[in-house]
Write an enzyme that holds these catalytic residues in place. Structure first.
Site, mmCIF file in Angstrom:
data_model
loop_
_atom_site.group_PDB
_atom_site.id
_atom_site.type_symbol
_atom_site.label_atom_id
_atom_site.label_comp_id
_atom_site.label_asym_id
_atom_site.label_seq_id
_atom_site.Cartn_x
_atom_site.Cartn_y
_atom_site.Cartn_z
ATOM 1 N N GLY A 17 0.732 -1.067 -0.098
ATOM 2 C CA GLY A 17 -0.065 0.161 -0.014
ATOM 3 C C GLY A 17 0.917 1.196 -0.071
ATOM 4 N N SER A 18 1.922 1.183 0.855
ATOM 5 C CA SER A 18 2.682 2.429 0.726
ATOM 6 C C SER A 18 3.443 2.632 -0.553
ATOM 7 C CB SER A 18 3.771 2.337 1.930
ATOM 8 O OG SER A 18 3.231 2.135 3.485
ATOM 9 N N GLY A 136 5.273 -10.101 -8.406
ATOM 10 C CA GLY A 136 5.400 -8.699 -7.826
ATOM 11 C C GLY A 136 5.444 -8.036 -9.269
ATOM 12 N N GLY A 189 14.660 -10.601 6.687
ATOM 13 C CA GLY A 189 12.898 -10.005 6.396
ATOM 14 C C GLY A 189 12.785 -10.777 5.124
ATOM 15 N N LYS A 207 0.085 -19.158 -6.833
ATOM 16 C CA LYS A 207 0.470 -18.543 -7.869
ATOM 17 C C LYS A 207 0.128 -19.113 -9.191
ATOM 18 C CE LYS A 207 3.396 -15.287 -5.178
ATOM 19 N NZ LYS A 207 4.707 -15.078 -4.493
ATOM 20 N N GLY A 304 8.264 -6.862 -2.722
ATOM 21 C CA GLY A 304 8.678 -5.321 -2.181
ATOM 22 C C GLY A 304 7.752 -4.220 -3.003
#
Lengths: 433, 433
Positions: A17-18, A136, A189, A207, A304
């Site tokens: 979202g960011s 992505g 992470g 996927k 990402g």
């Protein structure tokens, strides 16, 4: 009066979202140049309005009330970036029923409920786009829908999970054990505290289900996808793979052979010179074989904030172009057939086998005799020197039905000379070279 | 009454034309399933109706009269596959003026006249699509237009000429000389009898011009593209490249830096672990860097009847979907800016230099002194043992303006100790890793 802007609402201001908000707020000039109407980020829903964020968002567009997006008559396109099934799926349903177009990055919802949601979108005359749900930033879904339309897709092989690719890369390049590579991925992470969804292949299976539906025009229940994760991949197998000029990757494989579909996720050996072999670290790639286009590969960042945001915003722009031209539903089609899904035993593949045998005359004859009786012929073999636990015997078998291999392995397992069937890894990708 | 089919006319039944006709005739069921109207191949123009063909085409749809396609009121989409400028360009103009949509695989026409033709299409309310003009079956143009719309494209690096990639692959993998590799490519039909267009980089420059216009939103005159072919690439440079962990590829490079554009085609050293380094034989690939998506690469077959046909038919289907939804011109935009093009001297790159020097004390000090005075700092150096013609000195210079390197080389060339400046090869691609 015709609206002069197309208004957008985001559900969920987390990582993706960011990225989406950042792209929309910071590069709006660049985007609006490509459009006959302006895009305007009108509302962002997040359950926590107080947490620290990487980006600055005007306070007046933030809300913690779902209805301010879902029931906002101003909003044309709802961008679902909450992830997981609940409440994302319900929010998507509410948006579609309110005749809002929906863009989502949600692989789980699309894999489990995509079919119903796409029908609901069609009923309501709106678009539901989901490019970011697979790979992505890699535009694989739009390519399958728009660029490979002339093709009968024969094969898809994807490295679609960055976490497992990172782990396997570390194991291959640095000789790390699975546990250490996983711990490193967690530190960085790349892997969650509970890594099951990645490591056991569930993420890749979601996927694959999405890709296969588009590529083969046939929906596949995710529970029917054959699944094997990477936790059993050992440093020994990686080392032998190198000797045999292979690398081990977790591949999501879909094929259509004679009208039947294969769908499977498992560690796979591919030749060093296959384009997928050079896809390392957390990169993703999808290799497609079409009857006309031949071999094609897409490579890029599979996760990402900004790469995924790139795919989400491309979908938003695509839908906006449809809105401007009153062409929503432009590429939707009810073109799904019911194609039969093969069981894993019906799959044809090459196989890598590693056995631990007792160093005794006749053992090789016994093993190869059983393989031969089951129609399995041997392409190459490595016999290693004796260890304290016997002799490792490494075989690569030519293409054969998995059923034959499994029957042979059962018989081999009963041989007194065989201490252990250590590994069975499928081998793919050679027919391209 | 609304038309129930969308009718297609092909201009030119050569290699690509045959692929397109084959796809349209043999897989029409597969294609029509994806469409709300049927596609029908109505006419094929070819100047020679008697020659032997690989495919069987119904005789009644063949014609040698251009007007039977161009002035045929039945035909909706004209597919130009003649190649070259004349008469292809005039036929395209006639088709657009007759308000027919046009699909073309013609890189030369699109690179030289694309801007005018796209304007003409817009004036006439029709689409002009050209996916097959770059990268054969690789859907790079549609991706730039539709999937990377959220991005400011920072860099494009393409292996867009299969002939030169085949030659360089042979030189790299088999140690062949340029002349022998070229002869082999000619034997295999990868290179023309007159290989100039490929070997000297013109073909790649056409494609770079087309890609750059879309990626950077700024048109580039092909005569302004800096051009260096592969005929001067030697086995020596390929060998030293290997020692330095590089491979040499002919790259078409476009960059936007601080609002200025770079456009150049030349042999380039790229690191072994760069995704473009694994693109061998006649395969093509386009590597793109966007501000949001990061690194992305598309890989596939850059030529050939069926791969190119795949791209052409995808364009036809895309336009047909526009026709069905009355949405032609859906993604056209007048979004071009005039961005300044850098001269080659303004380009910033890393450089590989090979000099032949006299084995005398002080020569290295003299060379490195001149480089240092011109702001060129050395990243790595190999000095080889003496040959009958002096000592080879191999340097890799850190990123610096080409102008500085050229000034330094002029001074170095004047040193009595320097017998020859043997090679200057630009080095790209490291910033990604």
């Amino acid at each position: 009066m015709e609206k002069r802007t197309i208004k957008l609402g985001i559900l969920g201001l987390g990582t993706v979202g960011s990225g989406v908000a950042k792209i929309l707020l910071e590069t709006s000039k660049n985007i609006n140049q490509k459009m006959k109407k302006k895009l305007e980020l009108a509302k962002i829903l997040d359950k926590d309005l107080t947490r620290e964020r990487e980006i600055e968002v005007p306070a007046e567009i933030m809300t913690d009330k779902p209805e301010e997006v879902l029931e906002n008559p101003e909003i044309d396109i709802v961008i679902e970036l909450i992830g997981g099934v609940n409440p994302a799926k319900d929010f998507m349903i509410r948006a579609l029923k309110a005749k809002k177009h929906v863009v989502t990055a949600n692989k789980e919802v699309m894999a489990k409920y995509g079919s119903d949601l796409l029908d609901l979108a069609e009923e309501n005359g709106v678009d539901l786009y989901f490019e970011a749900s697979v790979g992505g930033g890699i535009p694989i879904i739009r390519s399958l829908k728009e660029s490979l339309t002339a093709n009968k897709v024969e094969e898809i092989m994807g490295i679609v999970n960055g976490t497992t690719n990172y782990i396997l890369t570390k194991m291959t390049q640095e000789g790390a054990d699975f546990a250490d590579a996983l711990a490193e991925a967690q530190d960085l992470g790349y892997a969650e505290a509970d890594p099951t969804a990645d490591v056991d292949g569930y993420d890749a299976a979601y996927k694959l289900s999405i890709l296969s539906a588009i590529a083969f025009g046939s929906r596949i229940d995710i529970n029917d996808i054959y699944l094997e994760g990477i936790s059993k991949v050992t440093q020994k197998d990686i080392t032998y793979a190198k000797e045999l000029n292979y690398v081990i990757k977790l591949l999501a494989i879909g094929k259509e052979v004679d009208g039947k579909i294969e769908a499977r996720v498992h560690p796979t050996m591919i030749p060093n010179n296959h384009p997928l072999a050079a896809v390392n670290d957390s990169f993703n790639a999808v290799f497609v074989k079409g009857h006309a286009v031949g071999e094609l590969m897409y490579y890029g960042r599979g996760a990402g904030s900004m790469p995924t945001g790139s795919a989400v915003v491309a979908d938003v722009i695509d839908i906006a172009r449809n809105i401007i031209n009153d062409a929503n539903g432009r590429i939707a089609c009810s073109c799904y057939e019911e194609k039969e899904l093969k069981s894993i035993n019906e799959v044809v593949s090459k196989y890598y086998l590693r056995l631990q045998v007792i160093d005794r005359p006749g053992v090789l004859a016994a093993v190869s005799g059983i393989l031969g009786n089951n129609g399995v012929s041997i392409e190459s073999m490595i016999q290693k020197s004796k260890t304290e636990n016997g002799v490792p015997l490494i075989l690569v078998a030519h293409q054969v039905n998995e059923g034959n291999i499994q029957t042979a392995l059962n018989e081999i397992d009963n041989l007194a000379e065989v201490k252990e069937i250590s590994s069975l890894i499928r081998v793919e990708g050679e027919e391209c070279y």
